[in-house]
Design an enzyme around this catalytic site. Structure first.
Site, PDB file in Angstrom:
ATOM      1  N   HIS A   1       0.786  -1.211  -0.030  1.00  0.00           N
ATOM      2  CA  HIS A   1      -0.098  -0.050  -0.211  1.00  0.00           C
ATOM      3  C   HIS A   1       0.979   1.213  -0.077  1.00  0.00           C
ATOM      4  O   HIS A   1       0.502   2.112  -0.695  1.00  0.00           O
ATOM      5  CB  HIS A   1      -0.892   0.059   1.252  1.00  0.00           C
ATOM      6  CG  HIS A   1      -1.714   1.134   1.410  1.00  0.00           C
ATOM      7  ND1 HIS A   1      -2.740   1.426   0.536  1.00  0.00           N
ATOM      8  CD2 HIS A   1      -1.959   2.046   2.153  1.00  0.00           C
ATOM      9  CE1 HIS A   1      -3.394   2.579   0.900  1.00  0.00           C
ATOM     10  NE2 HIS A   1      -2.838   2.973   1.961  1.00  0.00           N
TER      11      HIS A   1
ATOM     12  N   ARG B   1       3.872   4.346   8.604  1.00  0.00           N
ATOM     13  CA  ARG B   1       3.106   5.674   8.397  1.00  0.00           C
ATOM     14  C   ARG B   1       1.653   5.715   9.363  1.00  0.00           C
ATOM     15  O   ARG B   1       1.081   4.365   9.300  1.00  0.00           O
ATOM     16  CB  ARG B   1       2.772   5.902   7.064  1.00  0.00           C
ATOM     17  CG  ARG B   1       1.864   6.842   6.874  1.00  0.00           C
ATOM     18  CD  ARG B   1       1.547   6.968   5.258  1.00  0.00           C
ATOM     19  NE  ARG B   1       0.825   5.958   4.780  1.00  0.00           N
ATOM     20  CZ  ARG B   1      -0.438   5.956   4.419  1.00  0.00           C
ATOM     21  NH1 ARG B   1      -1.213   7.206   4.562  1.00  0.00           N
ATOM     22  NH2 ARG B   1      -1.305   4.944   3.884  1.00  0.00           N
TER      23      ARG B   1
END
Length: 537
Positions: A348, A383
């Protein structure tokens, strides 16, 4: 072609920078190169939103900073984190002034959502197509500015540095632009630029099964690597826990983090809500923990997927918040009111990339980078959800401000024409397709959610052979997009594998079985919390 500012990529980072430079310097030329149509980018497909502090009664910059540091597992640059989070709301207000329409509540205030890893409601969104709304806003703004030249269907092949001028001897390399291929005619020409910015997005296609669009082949990172720019943290690949699974080959459609924030449960085939075994936050744990939890369940059961259960939620509210997800599932005969969504982790987001300082400068003079292709220090080892668009907007502004105060001088250097003498046309594209498929299978098998050193060494051996074969094709045949992308993905895969082998501990999104003898996520839970407490201290 000559230009003042060359920007490679037309997502949020690249277009924000282009618009700001064009408005500040109306007599200077800004050239944006994008290999697909002008709106095709990772930005366009971002569903969840942008995280920023707007509700200061319940939220604060410090809480957002703490959540970001927690997700980054001790590897964030704290100065960068503070800067991005404090400047972020200003950049979003600016975007709204340009025409971005984000969802509002019944009081006319921004409707704030919550996603995995966040301690407060702070994610602004445009239903489940936030990225598309941002891309629309920026493209409309760019179209109004006559000094922006947007070259769609043009592929950046290589950065131009002193490597192309062997007669020049220097320790500090500079960037003078890029060689670019017109994908329609096949011609390759040089774009000479006073400064160049990489805003080329991610590399999810290296894994094949990804939430990224087809353009995400790591081109900017590979070009920077070949130009000897510093590249770091490539081992930290965030696998989105919930990509829609559609048969043996998986699917690239993303089921947003916000669906779990809305209250959806993850269940295994037995119907068990399993995430509470791995983290007290359950489905709202950070993505690395949720991805490994799903991977662990799949390994234990031998099943190809797990399931996301929305059947207990208010279906009308679900349709209102996630119309795109609802309709896509319906087209695949999945009725969210009564059916569970089959999901798997898929590549992703890349937390590493081309190393930049707080002004977006790389290790090469006059070369900048922003967005997913860059490594700023914001994300650390993992993240935090919806921090990526925030980073893109802030760093585009930082680069703009730096350039405005430090205008690069024009170089008198004459750029050589692209030389492809002796090459022939490639007629059998199946060769490239086959090698691309081999690379993707290699990365999924040996460098996925859970890794070990033996697999990584095996991958390195296989990749060396694939690299050699690809370089022979590159030297023998006239270039085309598929061949250039294969070459770039091989370079990126090499960086991922080698930097994975150098990491000797598990952090954030990186998980190596050799550093957890129990191979048990439940047993890791306490150890992970201790690490977080140390980081917070």
């Amino acid at each position: 072609m000559k230009t003042n500012f060359l920007i490679i990529g037309s997502g949020a980072a690249g277009l924000t920078l282009a618009v700001k430079l064009a408005e500040r310097f109306p007599k200077k030329k800004i050239t944006v190169v994008t290999k697909a149509n002008k709106s095709e980018s990772n930005t366009k497909y971002a569903q969840g939103g942008v995280a920023a502090v707007f509700n200061f009664k319940e939220d604060s910059y410090q809480k957002h900073i703490d959540d970001t540091l927690r997700a980054g597992d001790g590897l964030c640059d704290t100065e960068v984190v503070e800067m991005v989070i404090k400047e972020g709301p200003l950049r979003l207000k600016e975007l709204m002034e340009w025409g971005a329409r984000f969802d509002i509540d019944e009081n006319g205030e921004l409707s704030l959502g919550r996603e995995g890893g966040h301690s407060n409601f702070r994610v602004i969104h445009h239903r489940d197509t936030t990225g598309n709304e941002i891309e629309r806003t920026l493209l409309e703004r760019a179209d109004e500015l006559p000094n922006i030249n947007l070259l769609a269907h043009h592929f950046a092949v290589d950065l131009i540095t002193e490597h192309h001028f062997p007669e020049i001897k220097t320790e500090q390399l500079s960037c003078y632009g890029a060689y670019v291929m017109d994908q329609i005619s096949g011609s390759i020409f040089a774009i000479k630029a006073d400064c160049t910015t990489l805003a080329s997005g991610g590399m999810g296609r290296v894994y094949g099964h990804t939430t990224n669009p087809a353009v995400a082949t790591g081109d900017g990172i590979a070009m920077a690597y070949r130009a000897t720019a510093r590249i770091e943290n490539m081992e930290f690949i965030q696998f989105h826990p919930t990509a829609l699974f559609d048969g043996k080959n998986g699917s690239s459609f993303l089921i947003s983090e916000a669906v779990r924030g809305f209250g959806a449960f993850l269940r295994n085939k037995k119907g068990e809500r399993f995430m509470l075994k791995y983290d007290d936050r359950g489905e709202l744990a950070s993505r690395d923990i949720v991805s490994r939890g799903i991977d662990s369940e799949m390994r234990e059961s031998g099943e190809d997927c797990v399931f996301l259960d929305c059947t207990h939620l208010d279906i009308e509210e679900l349709k209102l918040h996630f119309p795109n997800i609802y309709q896509t599932c319906l087209k695949k005969d999945i009725d969210l009111e009564k059916d569970w969504i089959p999901v798997v982790p898929a590549a992703h987001y890349l937390c590493g990339g081309v190393v930049v300082d707080m002004d977006g400068k790389t290790s090469l003079t006059n070369l900048f980078a922003c967005g997913e292709c860059s490594h700023t220090g914001l994300h650390g080892a993992n993240r935090l959800a919806s921090n990526s668009l925030l980073e893109a907007l802030v760093y585009a502004d930082r680069i703009y401000n730096y350039i405005s105060k430090n205008l690069p001088s024009q170089t008198a250097m004459s750029i050589k024409k692209w030389n492809d003498q002796g090459t022939v046309m490639l007629s059998e594209f199946e060769i490239i397709q086959g090698k691309t498929s081999d690379l993707q299978q290699l990365m999924r098998r040996y460098a996925g959610v859970v890794r070990n050193n033996s697999d990584l060494m095996e991958a390195s051996i296989h990749l060396e052979k694939l690299y050699s074969e690809t370089e022979k094709l590159y030297q023998k045949y006239k270039l085309n997009t598929a061949l250039c992308q294969l070459r770039n993905m091989v370079n990126v895969a090499h960086l991922i594998i080698q930097q994975s082998l150098r990491r000797d501990e598990n952090r954030g999104g990186y998980y190596n079985e050799d550093y957890d003898k129990k191979k048990d996520l439940v047993g890791e839970k306490k150890q992970y919390r201790c690490a977080l407490e140390i980081n917070q201290d």
